[in-house]
Design an enzyme around this catalytic site. Sequence first.
Site, PDB file in Angstrom:
ATOM      1  N   CYS A 183      -0.804  32.580  -1.079  1.00 41.41           N
ATOM      2  CA  CYS A 183      -1.003  33.647  -0.342  1.00 41.41           C
ATOM      3  C   CYS A 183      -0.888  33.458   1.341  1.00 41.41           C
ATOM      4  CB  CYS A 183      -2.539  34.382  -0.189  1.00 41.41           C
ATOM      5  SG  CYS A 183      -2.851  35.845   0.908  1.00 41.41           S
ATOM      6  N   CYS A 204       0.704  -1.202   0.134  1.00 44.83           N
ATOM      7  CA  CYS A 204      -0.064  -0.025  -0.122  1.00 44.83           C
ATOM      8  C   CYS A 204       0.789   1.334  -0.185  1.00 44.83           C
ATOM      9  CB  CYS A 204      -0.930   0.050   1.313  1.00 44.83           C
ATOM     10  SG  CYS A 204      -1.887   1.606   1.292  1.00 44.83           S
TER      11      CYS A 204
END
Length: 366
Positions: free
Chosen positions: A339, A52
Amino acid sequence: MKKRMLTILSVVALIAIMIGGYFIFQQQQAKSSGSKELSYTKEETAILAGGCFWCMEPPFEELKGVKSVISGYTGGDLENPTYNQVSAETTGHREAVLITFDPSVISYKQLLDVYWRQVDPTDPNGQFVDQGESYTTAIFYTDAEQKRIAEQSKKDLAASGIFDQKIVTPLIEAGPFYEAEDYHQDYYLKSEKKYKFYRAASGRDEFINRYWNDQPKLDLPKYTKLTDDQIKAKLTDIQYKVTQEDGTEPAFDNPYHDLKADGIYVDLISGEPLFSSNDKFDSKTGWPSFIRPLEKGNIIEKSDFALGMKRMEVRSRHGNAHLGHVFNDGPEPTGLRYCMNSAALRFIPKEELKKEGYEQYISEFK
């Protein structure tokens, strides 16, 4: 007593199988929109399959010198496979991670040392609760030198006597690598609770502890994880509010919104490089804004619905600090506006990069 013990063990095993089946079902039901092929530099890339891929990202992303870890598919013939196609075991692809690293900070051999401690290299059929070809281990070498190092690393592991069974992890020449769907990337950070539940039920940690707890620890440079008390002692009130409580500092009333000096901006807590002054622009918003990250691998972007609308929050990977948000109204060539809050950053002038240990970025300003 023996009969009772066998019954208990049978029930535990059944529960583990059911949990594993549940997560496989959940994964297969998830939206699977296909993947894209990534280009990579051979000398700065390690491609490793260890079951995984959710579980293969964290141990490498905490290492200094690792620039990024991307989950994806490789080893098969199908171009741009989807998760559902790979998990159906018809493509020949394995789940794998593509690790981009700085060889001057961490070596390929050291990455392999970490790799062996994450997997069961004796299982030819899968990894832990996940069974099938797509979950089998493999080292995909990118050139002859990596092949030589991988062969020696595998021999050293076999000779160590840590495992009684044969080491079956194959060494395979690397080919195309396809980046997995976005919801798979940084799953352990984006879906922390689900990831922890899956990992605890998978059997991976139990296996790792059984074979490696008594072995010498690897001495590798990692990003420091601070406790909440340590963070509080390190930060001012506004810095803590922004980074730990997802706050926002006042516009125009912060130290970096109009700073024009050359240098880089690093995470206030971890020190990981985040942005360069070369990518900074005046967005007229009152906060420091950038068109791109300096090191994209150090940035995590998460959906944020706090204000009743969807925004993309930006966090630092290793410091796990709230930095700000990214918007699609920036200038070319990216069209993005990162930002940020000055209170989440520390600026290092170009003249101090070497002294501060960031000499690799000096060339940014020549």
